[in-house]
Design a protein around this motif. Structure first.
Motif, PDB file in Angstrom:
ATOM      1  N   UNK A 148     -29.747  22.782  52.575  1.00 22.03           N
ATOM      2  CA  UNK A 148     -28.144  22.521  52.491  1.00 22.03           C
ATOM      3  C   UNK A 148     -27.540  24.006  52.860  1.00 22.03           C
ATOM      4  N   UNK A 149     -26.367  23.864  53.189  1.00 19.99           N
ATOM      5  CA  UNK A 149     -25.575  24.997  53.403  1.00 19.99           C
ATOM      6  C   UNK A 149     -24.306  25.129  52.480  1.00 19.99           C
ATOM      7  N   UNK A 150     -23.779  26.294  52.180  1.00 21.84           N
ATOM      8  CA  UNK A 150     -22.544  26.444  51.201  1.00 21.84           C
ATOM      9  C   UNK A 150     -21.755  27.334  51.804  1.00 21.84           C
ATOM     10  N   UNK A 151     -20.544  27.492  51.305  1.00 19.68           N
ATOM     11  CA  UNK A 151     -19.979  28.462  52.052  1.00 19.68           C
ATOM     12  C   UNK A 151     -20.245  29.875  51.999  1.00 19.68           C
ATOM     13  N   UNK A 152     -20.222  30.714  52.861  1.00 22.24           N
ATOM     14  CA  UNK A 152     -20.645  32.321  52.391  1.00 22.24           C
ATOM     15  C   UNK A 152     -19.793  32.789  51.485  1.00 22.24           C
ATOM     16  N   UNK A 153     -18.412  32.616  51.801  1.00 24.16           N
ATOM     17  CA  UNK A 153     -17.241  33.139  50.923  1.00 24.16           C
ATOM     18  C   UNK A 153     -16.358  32.187  50.998  1.00 24.16           C
ATOM     19  N   UNK A 154     -15.322  32.125  49.979  1.00 21.44           N
ATOM     20  CA  UNK A 154     -14.165  31.425  49.906  1.00 21.44           C
ATOM     21  C   UNK A 154     -13.149  31.796  50.818  1.00 21.44           C
ATOM     22  N   UNK A 155     -13.162  33.006  51.129  1.00 22.16           N
ATOM     23  CA  UNK A 155     -11.932  33.503  52.231  1.00 22.16           C
ATOM     24  C   UNK A 155     -12.079  32.699  53.443  1.00 22.16           C
ATOM     25  N   UNK A 156     -10.709  32.578  54.027  1.00 24.10           N
ATOM     26  CA  UNK A 156     -10.594  31.664  55.116  1.00 24.10           C
ATOM     27  C   UNK A 156     -11.532  32.330  56.397  1.00 24.10           C
ATOM     28  N   UNK A 157     -11.384  33.702  56.522  1.00 27.28           N
ATOM     29  CA  UNK A 157     -12.095  34.291  57.585  1.00 27.28           C
ATOM     30  C   UNK A 157     -13.506  33.949  57.840  1.00 27.28           C
ATOM     31  N   UNK A 158     -14.187  33.631  56.486  1.00 33.18           N
ATOM     32  CA  UNK A 158     -15.437  33.495  56.573  1.00 33.18           C
ATOM     33  C   UNK A 158     -15.913  32.026  57.081  1.00 33.18           C
ATOM     34  N   UNK A 159     -14.882  31.256  57.276  1.00 31.39           N
ATOM     35  CA  UNK A 159     -15.175  29.674  57.583  1.00 31.39           C
ATOM     36  C   UNK A 159     -16.285  29.551  58.610  1.00 31.39           C
ATOM     37  N   UNK A 160     -16.553  30.263  59.707  1.00 34.09           N
ATOM     38  CA  UNK A 160     -17.628  30.017  60.734  1.00 34.09           C
ATOM     39  C   UNK A 160     -19.019  30.428  60.287  1.00 34.09           C
ATOM     40  N   UNK A 161     -19.017  30.886  59.030  1.00 35.96           N
ATOM     41  CA  UNK A 161     -20.268  31.348  58.343  1.00 35.96           C
ATOM     42  C   UNK A 161     -20.511  30.531  57.497  1.00 35.96           C
ATOM     43  N   UNK A 162     -21.899  30.649  57.008  1.00 35.96           N
ATOM     44  CA  UNK A 162     -22.369  29.605  55.626  1.00 35.96           C
ATOM     45  C   UNK A 162     -23.832  30.357  55.462  1.00 35.96           C
ATOM     46  N   UNK A 163     -24.038  30.091  54.128  1.00 38.80           N
ATOM     47  CA  UNK A 163     -25.200  30.489  53.697  1.00 38.80           C
ATOM     48  C   UNK A 163     -26.215  29.215  53.502  1.00 38.80           C
ATOM     49  N   UNK A 164     -27.370  29.468  53.919  1.00 35.49           N
ATOM     50  CA  UNK A 164     -28.375  28.281  54.098  1.00 35.49           C
ATOM     51  C   UNK A 164     -29.516  28.440  52.936  1.00 35.49           C
ATOM     52  N   UNK A 165     -29.982  27.382  52.532  1.00 35.67           N
ATOM     53  CA  UNK A 165     -31.191  27.250  51.557  1.00 35.67           C
ATOM     54  C   UNK A 165     -31.944  26.082  51.836  1.00 35.67           C
ATOM     55  N   UNK A 166     -33.235  26.456  51.749  1.00 34.12           N
ATOM     56  CA  UNK A 166     -34.456  25.227  51.869  1.00 34.12           C
ATOM     57  C   UNK A 166     -35.224  25.402  50.598  1.00 34.12           C
ATOM     58  N   UNK A 167     -35.606  24.153  50.246  1.00 36.56           N
ATOM     59  CA  UNK A 167     -36.541  23.947  49.130  1.00 36.56           C
ATOM     60  C   UNK A 167     -37.608  22.963  49.453  1.00 36.56           C
ATOM     61  N   UNK A 168     -38.988  23.400  49.501  1.00 37.06           N
ATOM     62  CA  UNK A 168     -39.823  22.188  49.655  1.00 37.06           C
ATOM     63  C   UNK A 168     -40.775  22.337  48.249  1.00 37.06           C
TER      64      UNK A 168
END
Length: 168
Positions: free
Chosen positions: A70-90
């Motif tokens: 899944x991906x989540x917001x990198x930060x809640x600030x509007x300028x970060x909208x094009x960025x995100x944090x990714x996580x993978x679990x197997x």
């Protein structure tokens, strides 16, 4: 490579996702959570993030859930909208079968379609398998935070990696 069915996760998948995630919380410093969230909390997370970001789950040939990403917001600030944090679990019993890569490929594709331009992975420094995985997928190390997390009676370093789709 294991043949998978990968689809968007729904709240009905919360218990399966919780089962995969629980050992990462209880047995490793890969997750910095101290207590594994229950299925109700996983339901909440799916509902919260899947409105704006991909939240996907993988099933093997026997229809057993073997991983999620899944991906989540990198930060809640509007300028970060094009960025995100990714996580993978197997799932612990399904590692080294190409599941993480297949999940990642779908996740990255969906994020680029959404217009995400910077994908950030935040990895515990001792998690060499994840570091190698993200570096193999063209992530570059951009930050190192020494002794930033405390779990299992010891301090852990964190490494920030990024994959950018912006021109240099």
């Amino acid at each position: 490579m294991t043949k998978l069915t990968i689809r968007t996760a729904t709240t009905l998948d919360a218990a399966a996702i919780q089962k995969i995630y629980q050992p990462y919380v209880e047995e490793t410093a890969i997750s910095f959570e101290y207590e594994a969230p229950d299925a109700a909390e996983m339901t909440h997370r799916i509902q919260t993030y899947s409105n704006k970001y991909p939240y996907i789950i993988a099933f093997d040939e026997k229809q057993k859930a073997v991983g999620f990403a899944y991906a989540t917001p990198y930060s809640s600030r509007a300028a970060y909208e094009p960025s995100c944090e990714v996580s993978i679990y197997v799932a612990q019993d399904s590692k080294a079968r190409g599941i993480g890569q297949q999940l990642y490929d779908v996740l990255e594709y969906q994020l680029t379609i959404q217009g995400r331009r910077n994908l950030v992975a935040i990895i515990t420094a001792s998690n060499k398998a994840s570091l190698n995985f993200f570096e193999k997928n063209q992530y570059k190390q951009v930050g190192y935070l020494p002794r930033i997390g405390y779990k299992f009676d010891q301090w852990h370093d964190v490494i920030y990696l990024i994959k950018s789709f912006l021109p240099e």
